[in-house]
Scaffold this active site. Structure first.
Site, PDB file in Angstrom:
ATOM      1  N   ASP A  64       0.764  -1.169   0.034  1.00  0.00           N
ATOM      2  CA  ASP A  64      -0.038  -0.107  -0.011  1.00  0.00           C
ATOM      3  C   ASP A  64       0.744   1.274  -0.171  1.00  0.00           C
ATOM      4  O   ASP A  64       2.092   1.048   0.223  1.00  0.00           O
ATOM      5  CB  ASP A  64      -0.822   0.046   1.291  1.00  0.00           C
ATOM      6  CG  ASP A  64      -0.291   0.176   2.404  1.00  0.00           C
ATOM      7  OD1 ASP A  64       0.877  -0.769   2.569  1.00  0.00           O
ATOM      8  OD2 ASP A  64      -0.575   1.021   3.437  1.00  0.00           O
ATOM      9  N   GLU A  65       0.228   2.379  -0.519  1.00  0.00           N
ATOM     10  CA  GLU A  65       0.699   3.580  -0.426  1.00  0.00           C
ATOM     11  C   GLU A  65       2.321   3.732  -0.686  1.00  0.00           C
ATOM     12  O   GLU A  65       3.007   4.515  -0.312  1.00  0.00           O
ATOM     13  CB  GLU A  65       0.756   4.256   1.055  1.00  0.00           C
ATOM     14  CG  GLU A  65      -0.940   4.256   1.588  1.00  0.00           C
ATOM     15  CD  GLU A  65      -1.049   4.823   3.032  1.00  0.00           C
ATOM     16  OE1 GLU A  65      -1.876   5.586   2.990  1.00  0.00           O
ATOM     17  OE2 GLU A  65      -0.157   4.354   3.523  1.00  0.00           O
ATOM     18  N   SER A  66       2.786   3.109  -1.656  1.00  0.00           N
ATOM     19  CA  SER A  66       4.189   3.230  -2.319  1.00  0.00           C
ATOM     20  C   SER A  66       4.230   4.172  -3.613  1.00  0.00           C
ATOM     21  O   SER A  66       3.425   3.669  -4.511  1.00  0.00           O
ATOM     22  CB  SER A  66       4.542   1.713  -2.623  1.00  0.00           C
ATOM     23  OG  SER A  66       5.780   2.035  -3.099  1.00  0.00           O
TER      24      SER A  66
END
Length: 658
Positions: free
Chosen positions: A312-314
């Site tokens: 997530d959220e990379s």
């Protein structure tokens, strides 16, 4: 509302547990005439010698003793157990009559859940004669605990596991790694916990103890090692794994320096999208050799079939900035960083599959290339823009679990979680997980943040009501909260400790609730990192999204609107004003105190005179006063407005996150 009694010395609410107070609510419950009187706290089990059932009965004895103060004795509550192959795995039926209890279930786990229901029925040293037929609507009913941002100690987690069992949750998802900390001992790669944890981590022996503790309670545990981003703590000891070669130490991903120009929300969002955040290098074979060693080591600790990979959220900026990674992408014909993340997922998934695990990933990892056997955990709130299409998941055939609308760090009241509009009644869900992220939570305040709201999520996952009487729901919620506290959960300890510093103010302070959504977290992000709270002992950290006192006042307002007797309302407002006068000494909440202290006397006067000429001005004043302070807001503005307008608004179905 027969189970609720009011004592207006300030505002307090006394809840009595009864058969109608069960949470999660059973699928069917029939109350019969009569009660079984308990002579002791002891239980005798017949029909099974299974050790998990025997242990569950011993725990039930301890809960009965805590609820009744009865000692152990020769006169035991007789429970006849029967395992029936024609019932679903977690289905059970429970009947209590003059002879004791009969408990039939489709599995040992179903028996354990039936025993949890039985102990919730205990009231005044007796159990009502009752017939219950029950089973869960969803098989995956979990709680995700983030121990990485702030370490949550073993004793706290164990108490929460006991509460999970009471709520019939069956999955504990441990978010073990993030930028701020790597929280489990690795004997193969010791610098992970030695340099990545700040000295706060679980030994392997402690984690095995926790997994066994959960197994005794019918709860499966699975770990999350969040990659490729959220990985700064990995690099403190093993910087060669990182895409950007530099020195690392565990800490917040985004560091705001003191003395720079203050950042607004837009600048924060831009930074999150454009800054080169710590990210693992997915192009090096050594990365996958390292991960294979780590996953193999964890297999002896976590036997459950699932392993969470994160993803997530990379934002991929660190990959774009690395010439070697860019060259690798060109060589492999990988068009962009999204496809590079797909490549990483395929490689990481192969590593965990080799150890016999099934992968779970956050929704950012899902696309048309995602293998159909990977479970997708949905989380992005629909109200924040286009999220993952559920139709796409259904079309591709991936299992899915929902945390969208179940984020506890959004500080939403329980009924919002219960009636979660983002969680559809059926496909594609295996179930869901409450999610307790710990950016602004530590071990001291943890239990009061998780409970009682997780009970609402547990009910949605177990009973899955299409509609609900929200007042009746709150009645059961607060009764269940009292039950959990009596049987060992410390969900009110931190609140009591903080409020003890402000004597004679509780009748007002308990009407305050945290601001909702991302406002607290994003607001904190605008503050230089070194100036942020190091501990969480302020009012905003312990006051609840669900206020018993606000609920009690709402019921009083409803009664007033129906019956027209303003004496009780005026008395309640006077008690609040007296407490508010004391609360004026608390500088951080003075705007809230001043607004209430100005408006409440006008409402009392209005109720006495009913002067229509003052109505519009008073409503406008209430509207203007609806402003937060110190990350808190007054939780009874709708009720105060109703005293003027004569109409009480329904609770909002959606509350903005920003």
């Amino acid at each position: 509302m027969k189970n609720i009694a009011f004592l207006w010395l300030g505002i307090s609410l006394s809840i009595q547990v009864s058969a109608q107070s069960l949470m999660p609510k059973p699928q069917t419950i029939q109350l019969n005439n009569g009660k079984y009187s308990l002579i002791s706290s002891s239980i005798s089990v017949t029909g099974s010698t299974d050790q998990l059932i025997i242990k569950a009965a011993k725990r039930a004895e301890k809960r009965i003793a805590a609820l009744t103060a009865l000692p152990a004795g020769a006169k035991k509550l007789a429970i006849q157990v029967q395992l029936k192959s024609d019932l679903k795995k977690e289905a059970y039926s429970l009947a209590v009559d003059a002879k004791g209890a009969k408990l039939s279930a489709g599995s040992v786990r179903g028996v354990m859940e039936g025993l949890e229901t039985l102990t919730q029925l205990v009231e005044n040293k007796s159990i009502p004669y009752v017939t219950i037929v029950d089973e869960p609507r969803f098989e995956w009913r979990g709680l995700m605990i983030d121990v990485a941002r702030h370490f949550i100690t073993l004793d706290v987690i164990k108490r929460n596991v006991d509460a999970m069992a009471a709520a019939k949750l069956n999955i504990l998802h441990l978010h073990l790694t993030d930028d701020e900390g790597f929280r489990i001992e690795s004997k193969k790669y010791p610098k992970l916990h030695e340099l990545g944890s700040g000295g706060q981590y679980f030994t392997q022996a402690q984690m095995k103890e926790l997994v066994a503790y959960c197994a005794d309670r019918g709860i499966d545990v699975y770990p999350e090692f969040d990659l490729p981003g959220h990985s700064q703590s990995f690099f403190a000891g093993y910087p060669e794994l990182a895409s950007e070669k530099k020195e690392y130490k565990p800490g917040p991903r985004f560091k705001i320096e003191a003395g720079v120009k203050p950042m607004n929300m837009m600048a924060i969002m831009q930074m999150m999208n454009t800054a080169p955040t710590p990210t693992i290098d997915p192009t090096k074979e050594n990365t996958y050799t390292f991960l294979a060693g780590l996953v193999s080591e964890m297999k002896s600790i976590f036997p459950f079939a699932y392993f969470h990979l994160g993803l997530d959220e990379s934002n991929g900026v660190a990959w774009k900035n690395n010439p070697e990674i860019v060259a690798f992408m060109a060589e492999k014909k990988i068009a962009n960083v999204h496809e590079l993340q797909d490549y990483f997922l395929q490689r990481f998934d192969a590593v965990v599959k080799k150890e016999g695990y099934k992968s779970v990933v956050w929704e950012e990892a899902f696309n048309a290339k995602t293998p159909a056997d990977i479970t997708v955990q949905v989380w992005k709130p629909s109200m924040m823009g286009p999220g993952l299409s559920l139709d796409a998941i259904v079309k591709q055939g991936n299992p899915a679990i929902d945390s969208r609308g179940f984020y506890l760090d959004h500080f939403m009241p329980s009924y919002i979680h219960l009636m979660n509009k983002d969680f559809t009644q059926s496909s594609p869900w295996k179930g869901g997980e409450a999610a307790m992220w710990s950016e602004v939570v530590d071990a001291e305040v943890f239990e009061g943040r998780v409970w009682p709201r997780t009970l609402a999520i547990a009910e949605r996952l177990w009973t899955n009501p299409a509609t609900a009487d929200i007042d009746e729901f709150h009645e059961r919620l607060f009764a269940a909260e009292a039950y959990l506290e009596k049987t060992g959960l410390h969900l009110n300890d931190s609140k009591k400790a903080v409020l003890a510093s402000f004597p004679n103010t509780e009748s007002f302070l308990n009407l305050l609730t945290p601001i909702k959504g991302y406002k607290r977290l994003m607001g904190d992000m605008t503050i230089p990192t070194e100036q942020r709270d190091k501990t969480y002992r302020n009012l905003r950290d312990v006051l609840r999204p669900d206020s018993k006192e606000a609920f009690a006042f709402r019921l009083q307002v409803k009664d007033f609107l129906k019956n027209g007797d303003s004496k009780q309302i005026a008395g309640s407002l006077q008690s609040m004003l007296k407490a508010a006068e004391e609360a004026k000494k608390i500088s951080s909440i003075q705007p809230l105190v001043n607004s209430f202290s100005t408006i409440a006397p006008k409402i009392i006067d209005y109720l006495g005179q009913k002067n229509p000429e003052k109505t519009s001005a008073l409503i406008a004043e209430i509207k203007a006063a609806r402003k937060p302070a110190a990350s808190l807001e007054l939780g009874i503005w709708d009720e105060l407005e109703a005293l003027v307008t004569g109409t009480l608004k329904d609770r909002p179905e959606n509350i903005p996150l920003m």
